[in-house]
Design an enzyme around this catalytic site. Structure first.
Site, PDB file in Angstrom:
ATOM      1  N   HIS A  41      -5.216  11.450   7.424  1.00  0.00           N
ATOM      2  CA  HIS A  41      -3.627  11.746   7.666  1.00  0.00           C
ATOM      3  C   HIS A  41      -2.639  11.233   7.530  1.00  0.00           C
ATOM      4  O   HIS A  41      -1.174  11.616   7.742  1.00  0.00           O
ATOM      5  CB  HIS A  41      -4.080  13.613   8.768  1.00  0.00           C
ATOM      6  N   ASP A  43      -1.396  10.126   4.462  1.00  0.00           N
ATOM      7  CA  ASP A  43      -1.505   9.502   3.078  1.00  0.00           C
ATOM      8  C   ASP A  43      -0.468  10.828   2.477  1.00  0.00           C
ATOM      9  O   ASP A  43       0.302  10.518   1.790  1.00  0.00           O
ATOM     10  CB  ASP A  43      -2.185   9.444   2.226  1.00  0.00           C
ATOM     11  N   GLY A 132     -17.618  13.632   4.227  1.00  0.00           N
ATOM     12  CA  GLY A 132     -16.243  13.162   3.386  1.00  0.00           C
ATOM     13  C   GLY A 132     -16.386  11.768   3.076  1.00  0.00           C
ATOM     14  O   GLY A 132     -15.931  10.590   4.367  1.00  0.00           O
ATOM     15  N   ASP A 180      -7.563   9.486  -1.645  1.00  0.00           N
ATOM     16  CA  ASP A 180      -9.302   9.238  -2.250  1.00  0.00           C
ATOM     17  C   ASP A 180      -9.368   8.841  -3.620  1.00  0.00           C
ATOM     18  O   ASP A 180     -10.177   7.820  -4.248  1.00  0.00           O
ATOM     19  CB  ASP A 180      -9.884  10.280  -2.038  1.00  0.00           C
ATOM     20  N   TYR A 230      -6.425  21.799   6.725  1.00  0.00           N
ATOM     21  CA  TYR A 230      -5.428  20.586   6.239  1.00  0.00           C
ATOM     22  C   TYR A 230      -4.381  21.343   6.023  1.00  0.00           C
ATOM     23  O   TYR A 230      -3.295  20.293   5.777  1.00  0.00           O
ATOM     24  CB  TYR A 230      -6.375  20.369   4.655  1.00  0.00           C
TER      25      TYR A 230
HETATM   26  C1  GLA Z   1      -8.786  13.963   2.852  1.00  0.00           C
HETATM   27  C2  GLA Z   1      -7.421  13.861   1.720  1.00  0.00           C
HETATM   28  C3  GLA Z   1      -6.851  12.660   1.855  1.00  0.00           C
HETATM   29  C4  GLA Z   1      -6.658  12.466   3.271  1.00  0.00           C
HETATM   30  C5  GLA Z   1      -7.888  12.046   4.137  1.00  0.00           C
HETATM   31  C6  GLA Z   1      -7.448  12.374   5.630  1.00  0.00           C
HETATM   32  O1  GLA Z   1      -9.760  12.883   1.806  1.00  0.00           O
HETATM   33  O2  GLA Z   1      -8.141  13.886  -0.120  1.00  0.00           O
HETATM   34  O3  GLA Z   1      -5.869  12.398   1.147  1.00  0.00           O
HETATM   35  O4  GLA Z   1      -5.922  13.194   3.455  1.00  0.00           O
HETATM   36  O5  GLA Z   1      -8.466  14.336   3.671  1.00  0.00           O
HETATM   37  O6  GLA Z   1      -6.997  11.132   5.714  1.00  0.00           O
END
Ligand code: GLA
Length: 394
Positions: A41, A43, A132, A180, A230
């Protein structure tokens, strides 16, 4: 470069392609899922992350069709979907939901002036869904690579990641960061990437080849809640920047606030904004510290940082859940485990643990047993080395 499982999958896909379309595929691509080692969390706060691509991927095969349509067969679902390239929308067909990723990517590329040709396609993936591990980023990055190659408009890996992120935001409606898609597009074998999500530059950090392993464990609790939570976390971070910038006018994001500055100004932040900011600011520092510790081969320190990261996500950021906590606690109770944390957005999905090689067998046997005792759920372990990022393979 394909791993042995991918080679087998590719052969099966090639034969499905010929029986489906009566000809051979001309283009093939792969794009991997990912595990984030630390930097969660951060990015969307212009901060640092340290993911690695994994040996689970989406593979796509295609041949031009001159039909003005994309006709695609998904082997995982044994379903087909056909849509016209003209007038495509990011939220497309609702019956074959998986095909919406392709539609979204066609739409995004068209927005860039890239005209995608008609194609016959076969898709197959083995990134577990909803765990995830970024199955959707793998799907979008694979689609972006394949479609841009078919259009003869090659993209740089960073462009590919940015366009896949755009597709995810438009299509899924979650205002995700770049981690990601970036790691799926740029991953490097045997390395994690320390990514600066502001400059979009990275440093490849080599992972130990022997002595320790990173083990992914799926809680089998599918991520719920994650989309709305989120977006809420994101606004809380923005609120923190608004307030803190009254005292630190030069800051643009939480990335710009040091731990010391936070400690001296935290009283100006109401809860839960204060706790959210604390997580992000300390997590950025932990991510930089982890890169140093990995370079020094200091596994004790790496493990400690991972444990602290989990605690911060659990208490300050409030994105963990009972299952993720039970799994990380179970891991830490075992011998030879340096550290363990949730990975990804949270509210379910996977953990990642740093385990000494001599303790691996015991870990693989005991973790699922203890986890089941506490939750009644089955854990699935996934052992993977760090894999290369997306590439054209045919
Ligand atoms: C998801 C989002 C990423 C990042 C993570 C948490 O995977 O796609 O961009 O924010 O959550 O680190």
């Amino acid at each position: 470069m394909l791993n042995p499982t991918e080679q087998t999958r590719l052969l099966q896909m090639e034969s499905s392609f010929s029986s489906e379309f009566g000809s051979a595929a001309k283009i093939a691509v792969r794009a991997p899922g990912r595990v984030n080692l630390i930097g969660e969390h951060t990015d969307y706060n212009d901060g640092f992350v340290m993911p690695a691509a994994i040996e689970r991927s989406v593979l796509m095969l295609a041949a031009p069709s001159n039909t003005g349509r994309i006709q695609v067969h998904a082997l995982n679902y044994n379903q087909s979907s056909t849509f016209s390239i003209e007038g495509v929308q990011p939220t497309g067909d609702s019956r074959e939901r998986w095909s919406n990723y392709l539609r979204a990517m066609v739409w995004v590329l068209q927005g860039e002036g890239i005209s995608v040709p008609g194609l016959n396609m076969v898709v197959q993936g083995d990134v577990p869904l909803g765990s995830g591990l970024s199955s959707s980023a793998a799907m979008l990055v694979a689609a972006g690579l394949l479609l841009s190659e078919a259009a003869q408009s090659p993209l740089s890996p960073v462009q590919l990641a940015l366009l896949a992120q755009k597709a995810e935001r438009e299509f899924v409606g979650v205002n995700v960061g770049i981690m990601d898609q970036y790691i799926s597009a740029l991953g490097k074998q045997a390395h994690a990437l320390l990514i600066d999500t502001r400059s979009l530059e990275y440093e490849a950090i080599s992972l130990p080849v022997s002595g320790v392993s990173l083990i992914i464990a799926d809680t089998s609790k599918r991520r719920g809640l994650v989309d709305s939570e989120y977006n809420t976390r994101r606004s809380e971070c923005e609120r923190a920047v608004e307030i803190l910038s009254q005292h630190l006018p030069q800051i643009k994001a939480l990335r710009d606030v040091s731990v010391e500055q936070f400690l001296s100004l935290q009283q100006h932040l109401p809860e839960p904004v204060r706790s959210r900011a604390k997580h992000v600011i300390t997590e950025n520092q932990r991510t930089l510290d982890m890169a140093e510790a990995l370079k020094l081969g200091d596994m004790q320190r790496c493990g400690k940082l991972m444990n602290e990261s989990h605690q911060s996500l659990q208490i300050d950021y409030a994105v963990s859940c009972r299952e993720l906590d039970a799994m990380t606690e179970a891991a830490r109770s075992l011998q030879g485990v340096y550290g363990s944390r949730m990975t990804g957005a949270g509210f379910g999905g996977c953990t990642v643990s740093l385990v000494a090689d001599e303790a691996l067998e015991n870990f693989q046997r005991e973790l699922p047993r203890i986890y089941q005792q506490h939750t009644g759920l089955e854990a699935a372990l996934l052992v993977s080395k760090a894999a290369p990022g997306a590439e054209r393979i045919l």
